[in-house]
Design a protein around this motif. Structure first.
Motif, PDB file in Angstrom:
ATOM      1  N   ALA A 287     -56.544  10.291  16.754  1.00 52.20           N
ATOM      2  CA  ALA A 287     -56.121   9.060  17.414  1.00 52.20           C
ATOM      3  C   ALA A 287     -54.770   9.245  18.084  1.00 52.20           C
ATOM      4  N   VAL A 288     -54.529   8.423  19.100  1.00 49.39           N
ATOM      5  CA  VAL A 288     -53.241   8.367  19.787  1.00 49.39           C
ATOM      6  C   VAL A 288     -52.656   6.993  19.526  1.00 49.39           C
ATOM      7  N   LEU A 289     -51.444   6.953  18.971  1.00 49.95           N
ATOM      8  CA  LEU A 289     -50.742   5.698  18.751  1.00 49.95           C
ATOM      9  C   LEU A 289     -49.705   5.540  19.850  1.00 49.95           C
ATOM     10  N   THR A 290     -49.877   4.526  20.684  1.00 48.12           N
ATOM     11  CA  THR A 290     -48.940   4.253  21.766  1.00 48.12           C
ATOM     12  C   THR A 290     -48.667   2.760  21.779  1.00 48.12           C
ATOM     13  N   GLY A 291     -47.374   2.387  21.668  1.00 45.09           N
ATOM     14  CA  GLY A 291     -47.057   0.976  21.479  1.00 45.09           C
ATOM     15  C   GLY A 291     -47.681   0.495  20.184  1.00 45.09           C
ATOM     16  N   LYS A 292     -48.448  -0.597  20.246  1.00 40.03           N
ATOM     17  CA  LYS A 292     -49.177  -1.098  19.077  1.00 40.03           C
ATOM     18  C   LYS A 292     -50.659  -0.724  19.126  1.00 40.03           C
ATOM     19  N   ASP A 293     -51.035   0.095  20.095  1.00 43.92           N
ATOM     20  CA  ASP A 293     -52.439   0.466  20.255  1.00 43.92           C
ATOM     21  C   ASP A 293     -52.743   1.766  19.528  1.00 43.92           C
ATOM     22  N   LEU A 294     -53.763   1.745  18.688  1.00 40.29           N
ATOM     23  CA  LEU A 294     -54.275   2.951  18.047  1.00 40.29           C
ATOM     24  C   LEU A 294     -55.594   3.270  18.711  1.00 40.29           C
ATOM     25  N   ILE A 295     -55.622   4.346  19.506  1.00 40.21           N
ATOM     26  CA  ILE A 295     -56.777   4.647  20.356  1.00 40.21           C
ATOM     27  C   ILE A 295     -57.392   5.960  19.890  1.00 40.21           C
ATOM     28  N   TYR A 296     -58.650   5.903  19.446  1.00 31.02           N
ATOM     29  CA  TYR A 296     -59.334   7.110  19.003  1.00 31.02           C
ATOM     30  C   TYR A 296     -59.865   7.898  20.198  1.00 31.02           C
ATOM     31  N   LEU A 297     -59.691   9.204  20.129  1.00 32.14           N
ATOM     32  CA  LEU A 297     -60.257  10.062  21.150  1.00 32.14           C
ATOM     33  C   LEU A 297     -61.752  10.231  20.899  1.00 32.14           C
ATOM     34  N   GLU A 298     -62.435  10.789  21.887  1.00 31.69           N
ATOM     35  CA  GLU A 298     -63.887  10.931  21.866  1.00 31.69           C
ATOM     36  C   GLU A 298     -64.262  12.344  21.437  1.00 31.69           C
ATOM     37  N   GLN A 299     -65.242  12.451  20.561  1.00 33.19           N
ATOM     38  CA  GLN A 299     -65.743  13.751  20.128  1.00 33.19           C
ATOM     39  C   GLN A 299     -66.897  14.162  21.032  1.00 33.19           C
ATOM     40  N   LYS A 300     -66.818  15.381  21.596  1.00 31.88           N
ATOM     41  CA  LYS A 300     -67.847  15.846  22.510  1.00 31.88           C
ATOM     42  C   LYS A 300     -69.028  16.437  21.732  1.00 31.88           C
ATOM     43  N   PRO A 301     -70.265  15.968  21.999  1.00 31.26           N
ATOM     44  CA  PRO A 301     -71.426  16.487  21.254  1.00 31.26           C
ATOM     45  C   PRO A 301     -71.607  17.990  21.394  1.00 31.26           C
ATOM     46  N   GLN A 302     -71.384  18.526  22.609  1.00 34.93           N
ATOM     47  CA  GLN A 302     -71.566  19.955  22.823  1.00 34.93           C
ATOM     48  C   GLN A 302     -70.373  20.778  22.355  1.00 34.93           C
ATOM     49  N   ARG A 312     -53.990   5.389  28.383  1.00 32.65           N
ATOM     50  CA  ARG A 312     -52.884   4.738  29.092  1.00 32.65           C
ATOM     51  C   ARG A 312     -51.721   4.598  28.114  1.00 32.65           C
ATOM     52  N   LEU A 313     -50.621   5.293  28.406  1.00 35.96           N
ATOM     53  CA  LEU A 313     -49.490   5.344  27.486  1.00 35.96           C
ATOM     54  C   LEU A 313     -48.478   4.252  27.791  1.00 35.96           C
ATOM     55  N   GLN A 314     -47.862   3.753  26.728  1.00 32.90           N
ATOM     56  CA  GLN A 314     -46.816   2.756  26.844  1.00 32.90           C
ATOM     57  C   GLN A 314     -45.462   3.410  26.573  1.00 32.90           C
ATOM     58  N   PRO A 315     -44.378   2.874  27.120  1.00 33.79           N
ATOM     59  CA  PRO A 315     -43.058   3.469  26.884  1.00 33.79           C
ATOM     60  C   PRO A 315     -42.714   3.486  25.395  1.00 33.79           C
ATOM     61  N   GLY A 316     -41.967   4.522  25.003  1.00 32.13           N
ATOM     62  CA  GLY A 316     -41.560   4.637  23.610  1.00 32.13           C
ATOM     63  C   GLY A 316     -42.263   5.785  22.917  1.00 32.13           C
ATOM     64  N   ASN A 317     -42.227   5.789  21.586  1.00 32.98           N
ATOM     65  CA  ASN A 317     -42.837   6.859  20.811  1.00 32.98           C
ATOM     66  C   ASN A 317     -44.344   6.880  20.990  1.00 32.98           C
ATOM     67  N   LYS A 319     -47.676   9.063  19.250  1.00 33.79           N
ATOM     68  CA  LYS A 319     -48.028   9.997  18.183  1.00 33.79           C
ATOM     69  C   LYS A 319     -49.504  10.364  18.269  1.00 33.79           C
ATOM     70  N   ILE A 320     -49.785  11.647  18.035  1.00 37.41           N
ATOM     71  CA  ILE A 320     -51.158  12.108  17.839  1.00 37.41           C
ATOM     72  C   ILE A 320     -51.339  12.277  16.333  1.00 37.41           C
ATOM     73  N   TYR A 329     -52.366  11.079   9.402  1.00 37.47           N
ATOM     74  CA  TYR A 329     -51.309  12.067   9.254  1.00 37.47           C
ATOM     75  C   TYR A 329     -50.884  12.513  10.646  1.00 37.47           C
ATOM     76  N   GLU A 330     -49.576  12.478  10.898  1.00 39.70           N
ATOM     77  CA  GLU A 330     -49.092  12.826  12.230  1.00 39.70           C
ATOM     78  C   GLU A 330     -49.267  14.314  12.504  1.00 39.70           C
ATOM     79  N   VAL A 331     -49.643  14.627  13.736  1.00 34.41           N
ATOM     80  CA  VAL A 331     -49.756  16.000  14.221  1.00 34.41           C
ATOM     81  C   VAL A 331     -48.639  16.274  15.220  1.00 34.41           C
ATOM     82  N   PHE A 332     -48.517  15.406  16.228  1.00 34.25           N
ATOM     83  CA  PHE A 332     -47.505  15.517  17.274  1.00 34.25           C
ATOM     84  C   PHE A 332     -46.748  14.208  17.376  1.00 34.25           C
ATOM     85  N   ASP A 333     -45.478  14.306  17.749  1.00 31.45           N
ATOM     86  CA  ASP A 333     -44.648  13.139  18.027  1.00 31.45           C
ATOM     87  C   ASP A 333     -44.018  13.340  19.398  1.00 31.45           C
ATOM     88  N   LEU A 334     -44.381  12.474  20.357  1.00 26.65           N
ATOM     89  CA  LEU A 334     -43.906  12.573  21.734  1.00 26.65           C
ATOM     90  C   LEU A 334     -43.079  11.336  22.076  1.00 26.65           C
TER      91      LEU A 334
END
Length: 339
Positions: A287-302, A312-317, A319-320, A329-334
């Motif tokens: 997932a990507v946490l941007t602002g108050k949005d927690l957005i899950y990425l898509e898993q590719k079947p193949q 769509r990213l919002q200003p501020g921290n 996190k992946i 659990y955090e992986v990246f902090d941008l």
């Protein structure tokens, strides 16, 4: 209320999401009272989660003596998410349709774009180990390093950005860039180290000409204790540039490989930003946490180990994170710059 462990992975939870954990409380009443009292937590975050009118839906998962509660402002079941009808151009070469998920905050990353991003990564097709082989011993544990790119321990360059590829026999690697001139402005996040299997990719930035050391350290026990095992010498004849910032990485980054983004600071834009993450261990979702949005990425079947999408990213921290047993659990902090 859902008691399924996949609840948080397969639905859209809205713009506000929170989590509360209760331990060693075995009845519903004791769990609620425990979270309302919220002892030992001055912010009283659990009490806020229970009483806030911001959250209209909850999901509950109970395992042995741990209760995990997810709070959400909205709830959209998986079958009602806005999948688009596949078009002929969205059919993969295997003959399987490629479903497209599209919202105002997220869009599918198509296979052509995905392959292009993956193929640009140095670890997608690294050369065979060659050059210098470094053998050392750390507290009785033998370690071997293979200097793949560049294949020598003294490096001359006229570039600001450098990528090092290393093969290693055991442990996790990290790196620190050290200028010989202490007045050179080197920031804390001066390197990005990612590994896949026994191959490690180190990205660094040289802000000005001069001599540098790139110290390679290894954690051989998995306890987060790193011991230096090798040192590159870099002689740079490069232009002067501002120091580059790389993302903060956390322990869980060992279980993921982030193809993009790999910059620590991203410019604000109205465009969607691509994210591509390869999962090297177990996960319930990336997932990507941007602002108050927690957005899950898509898993590719193949490509079942790849999680991707445009966000769509919002200003501020920003996190992946990887979701393991309903805990992020955090992986990246941008950081996304202000517009």
């Amino acid at each position: 209320v859902s008691t399924q462990s996949t609840w948080a992975f397969s639905e859209e939870l809205g713009s506000a999401v929170a989590q509360s954990l209760s331990f060693n409380q075995l009845t519903a009443q004791s769990i609620v009272l425990h979270l309302l009292a919220d002892d030992n937590y001055p912010s009283r975050g659990n009490r806020y989660n229970l009483l806030s009118s911001e959250y209209q839906h909850i999901g509950i998962h109970f395992h042995t003596s741990t209760c995990n509660i997810i709070f959400a402002s909205n709830y959209t079941p998986y079958e009602k998410l806005p999948f688009q009808v596949p078009t002929p151009s969205a059919v993969h070469s295997s003959g399987q349709p490629q479903l497209e998920l599209k919202t105002t905050q997220f869009d599918t990353l198509h296979y052509a774009e995905l392959r292009q991003i993956i193929e640009q990564d140095p670890l997608s097709s690294p050369p065979d180990p060659s050059g210098v082989v470094v053998s050392t011993d750390v507290d009785g544990v033998p370690v071997q390093l293979y200097l793949i790119q560049p294949p020598e321990d003294v490096v001359n360059t006229d570039q600001n950005n450098m990528t090092f590829l290393l093969g290693f026999s055991s442990g996790h690697l990290t790196a620190t860039l050290i200028p010989s001139d202490p007045s050179v402005n080197i920031i804390e996040r001066g390197c990005l180290v990612q590994s896949r299997g026994n191959l490690s990719c180190i990205q660094t930035h040289l802000p000005e000409p001069g001599e540098y050391k790139l110290a390679i350290s290894a954690d051989l026990t998995g306890e987060g204790i790193y011991t230096q095992i090798f040192e590159y010498t870099i002689i740079a004849n490069c232009p002067i540039q501002p120091p580059a910032v790389f993302p903060n990485t956390f322990l869980q980054s060992h279980t993921c490989f982030v193809y993009t983004p790999t910059e620590g600071i991203l410019p604000y834009t109205n465009e969607l930003t691509p994210f591509v993450v390869e999962v090297l261990g177990k996960t319930g979702g990336i997932a990507v946490l941007t602002g108050k949005d927690l957005i899950y990425l898509e898993q590719k079947p193949q490509m079942p180990n790849i999680w991707c999408g445009k966000v769509r990213l919002q200003p501020g921290n920003c996190k992946i994170s990887t979701n393991i047993n309903l805990t992020h659990y955090e992986v990246f902090d941008l950081l996304v710059e202000e517009p």
